[in-house]
Design an enzyme around this catalytic site. Structure first.
Site, PDB file in Angstrom:
ATOM      1  N   LYS A 108      15.282  12.153 107.300  1.00 59.16           N
ATOM      2  CA  LYS A 108      14.592  12.616 108.933  1.00 59.16           C
ATOM      3  C   LYS A 108      13.741  11.540 109.151  1.00 59.16           C
ATOM      4  O   LYS A 108      13.541  10.392 108.463  1.00 59.16           O
ATOM      5  CB  LYS A 108      14.360  13.483 108.231  1.00 59.16           C
ATOM      6  CG  LYS A 108      13.587  14.862 108.841  1.00 59.16           C
ATOM      7  CD  LYS A 108      14.314  15.409 109.402  1.00 59.16           C
ATOM      8  CE  LYS A 108      14.659  17.371 109.658  1.00 59.16           C
ATOM      9  NZ  LYS A 108      15.596  17.431 110.037  1.00 59.16           N
ATOM     10  N   GLY A 119       8.753  32.344 113.387  1.00 62.14           N
ATOM     11  CA  GLY A 119       8.922  31.328 114.665  1.00 62.14           C
ATOM     12  C   GLY A 119      10.738  31.814 115.922  1.00 62.14           C
ATOM     13  O   GLY A 119      11.190  31.970 115.246  1.00 62.14           O
ATOM     14  N   GLY A 126      12.101  29.177 118.117  1.00 67.80           N
ATOM     15  CA  GLY A 126      12.979  28.152 118.672  1.00 67.80           C
ATOM     16  C   GLY A 126      13.987  28.108 119.052  1.00 67.80           C
ATOM     17  O   GLY A 126      14.466  29.309 118.898  1.00 67.80           O
ATOM     18  N   VAL A 163      16.379  27.454 116.913  1.00 70.24           N
ATOM     19  CA  VAL A 163      17.147  28.486 116.239  1.00 70.24           C
ATOM     20  C   VAL A 163      16.585  29.994 115.902  1.00 70.24           C
ATOM     21  O   VAL A 163      17.520  31.009 115.781  1.00 70.24           O
ATOM     22  CB  VAL A 163      17.335  27.553 114.454  1.00 70.24           C
ATOM     23  CG1 VAL A 163      17.613  28.427 113.365  1.00 70.24           C
ATOM     24  CG2 VAL A 163      18.027  26.102 114.394  1.00 70.24           C
TER      25      VAL A 163
END
Length: 348
Positions: A80, A176, A178, A180
């Site tokens: 990552k 959330g 965003g 996705v």
């Protein structure tokens, strides 16, 4: 524990701190484990309270990617990257170019793509500058974010079955909106699910309310919503001592990486009778899309594997019930066994 202590405790192979004075780039690239293949993981750009917090997040997420890849039986390890900064203010072409050079210096040990704060346009720029950046082909019907959302949708379908509910009667509290989260919200709305949503970006909430008829609450209130499923699709570490006692959902299934602040919080969900879908199983759709990008499988085959996340989650929950342990403990054990087996083969 310091970030370096965590890297040692979790067995990271490499941690690279990157600085480019000319562009203002400050980043960390964490390579957790390459037993199964080169490390694969997204790059996110975000402001943290400190750079050390950014390093810690990269370490956590890299480890989660190792587990995600192993559980999905992919030929990759986990990594990552985090670029420290405000994506709306600090992102620039020189900064992306400096980051691409840092990727090239790793010579393929880390391959990356989209994540929070780094969108498909940024990835298109990076892919022209480094061969270690992947993105969905132009003729793909689904991008990686859509495939990730499809996998979470399949996981929520598994939760509906476990709860004895039809998708059309399900109430999902979605945190959330965003890349996705918004796609997931659309999938759910099309299936007839009732949505209550939250996001730190008011514009995203307004769009979900207008397009999908979703109800909305503040980012802080989403934990208190009485729903069948709580679906976290934003930052990690949100399942913790403060939030778990507030949950009024029967299941937790979402796309956010590293949702448990600590493994014991998965045990806390289990003790409360809340079904938990381990994030590195549920959100593997984006990772599986790499099979299409690299020509290993056609799009239809990849989509079929992503839809299989639902049955795999059901099987995991069944095994956890039989063993009387939390689902994430079973999933962790499966991963550790696969990594140990691969290391034993390499040592022969």
């Amino acid at each position: 524990m310091t970030a370096l202590d965590l890297a040692e405790a979790w067995g990271h192979e490499e941690v690279h701190l990157v600085r480019d004075a000319a562009s203002g780039l400050r980043a960390v690239i964490a390579v957790h484990d390459t037993t199964l293949g080169p490390a694969l993981g997204g790059t996110r750009m975000r402001l943290y309270p400190s750079f050390d917090d950014a390093v810690t997040d990269a370490l956590r997420l890299a480890r989660a990617m190792t587990y995600k890849s192993a559980l999905a039986e992919m030929p990759y390890g986990g990594g990552k990257a985090v670029i420290f900064g405000d994506p709306g203010r600090d992102k620039s072409r020189p900064l992306l170019a400096a980051y691409a050079r840092a990727l090239d210096r790793l010579d393929g040990r880390f391959e990356t793509g989209c994540d929070m704060g780094i969108d498909v346009r940024d990835i298109a720029v990076l892919a022209r500058l480094s061969r270690h950046v992947g993105h969905s082909p132009k003729d793909a019907r689904h991008d990686a974010a859509a495939m990730a959302a499809l996998g979470v949708f399949a996981g929520i379908g598994a939760a509906a079955q476990a709860l004895g509910r039809e998708m059309g009667s399900l109430h999902v509290a979605l945190q959330g909106l965003g890349q996705v989260g918004m796609r997931l919200a659309r999938f759910l709305a099309e299936a007839g699910a009732r949505l209550t949503v939250s996001d730190v970006d008011a514009g995203r909430v307004e769009r979900a309310a207008s397009e999908l008829g979703a109800a909305s609450v503040s980012a802080e209130e989403i934990y208190d919503v009485g729903a069948d499923v709580f679906s976290p699709n934003a930052a990690g570490g949100i399942l913790n001592d403060d939030t778990i006692p507030r949950l009024r959902a029967a299941a937790v299934v979402g796309a956010a990486n590293d949702q448990l602040l600590d493994p014991r919080h998965g045990d806390a969900l289990h003790s409360r009778g809340i079904l938990y879908g381990p994030d590195y199983l549920v959100n593997a759709g984006g990772l599986l899309s790499v099979l299409f990008e690299k020509g290993v499988s056609d799009e239809e085959g990849v989509v079929e594997r992503i839809r299989g996340i639902g049955p795999r989650l059901q099987a995991l929950w069944q095994r956890a019930r039989e063993e009387g342990v939390a689902p994430h403990r079973v999933a962790d054990r499966i991963v550790e066994e696969r990594l140990a087996s691969a290391r034993a083969r390499q040592a022969r």
